[in-house]
Design an enzyme around this catalytic site. Structure first.
Site, PDB file in Angstrom:
ATOM      1  CB  SER A 158      -0.888   0.060   1.253  1.00  0.00           C
ATOM      2  OG  SER A 158      -1.958  -0.815   1.150  1.00  0.00           O
ATOM      3  CG  HIS A 190      -4.189  -2.432  -0.645  1.00  0.00           C
ATOM      4  ND1 HIS A 190      -3.307  -2.372   0.410  1.00  0.00           N
ATOM      5  CD2 HIS A 190      -4.697  -3.677  -0.635  1.00  0.00           C
ATOM      6  CE1 HIS A 190      -3.311  -3.536   1.038  1.00  0.00           C
ATOM      7  NE2 HIS A 190      -4.144  -4.355   0.412  1.00  0.00           N
ATOM      8  CD  GLU A 225       0.370  18.954  -9.503  1.00  0.00           C
ATOM      9  OE1 GLU A 225       1.120  19.757 -10.075  1.00  0.00           O
ATOM     10  OE2 GLU A 225       0.808  17.993  -8.823  1.00  0.00           O
ATOM     11  CB  SER A 226      -4.843  15.821  -5.189  1.00  0.00           C
ATOM     12  OG  SER A 226      -5.587  15.299  -4.100  1.00  0.00           O
ATOM     13  CB  CYS A 259      -6.591  20.092  -7.566  1.00  0.00           C
ATOM     14  SG  CYS A 259      -7.321  19.131  -6.232  1.00  0.00           S
TER      15      CYS A 259
END
Length: 127
Positions: free
Chosen positions: A55, A68, A62-63, A83
């Site tokens: 994970s 996983h 930008e985010s 974003c």
């Protein structure tokens, strides 16, 4: 009504076990997916599970990109949230699909950040 971001949830199937079970390889591929889209990488955190699975998250300006893996099933659950207008989350998903040696990907996109006041108001008109 422009959303603040685009969020793609991807199901990546038929991936190579040895890639999905290698924490360093998954991290490298995820970081490169972000870079390939033109994103600016800020932080990277990955964890290897026992007996298998990885994970992790790549935080970008930008985010984020998150994953996983279930190597024993050849499956990876991925989400890419971006974003702004400069980074296309689909480019990252397609890159990951190729690099994981996947046979298939199914994905959907959700527009994020359509805030109250941004959307047109529906007004009932009595005619």
């Amino acid at each position: 009504m422009k959303p603040l971001g685009r969020h793609v949830l991807a199901e990546i199937y038929g991936c190579e076990f040895d890639i999905l079970n290698d924490v360093k390889k998954v991290e490298e591929i995820m970081v490169n997916a972000a870079l390939e889209t033109g994103a600016e990488v800020r932080e990277v955190v990955f964890h290897k599970f026992s007996p298998q699975g990885v994970s992790g998250v790549v935080v970008i300006s930008e985010s984020h990109l998150a994953i996983h893996t279930w190597p024993e099933l050849g499956y990876a659950a991925v989400d890419v949230f971006t974003c702004g207008d400069t980074v296309n989350p689909w480019d990252a998903c397609n890159f990951l699909t190729r690099e994981f040696g996947a046979k298939d990907m199914a994905a959907q996109e959700t527009k994020r950040g359509i805030l109250p006041g941004m959307a047109p108001r529906l007004v009932a008109v009595n005619s």
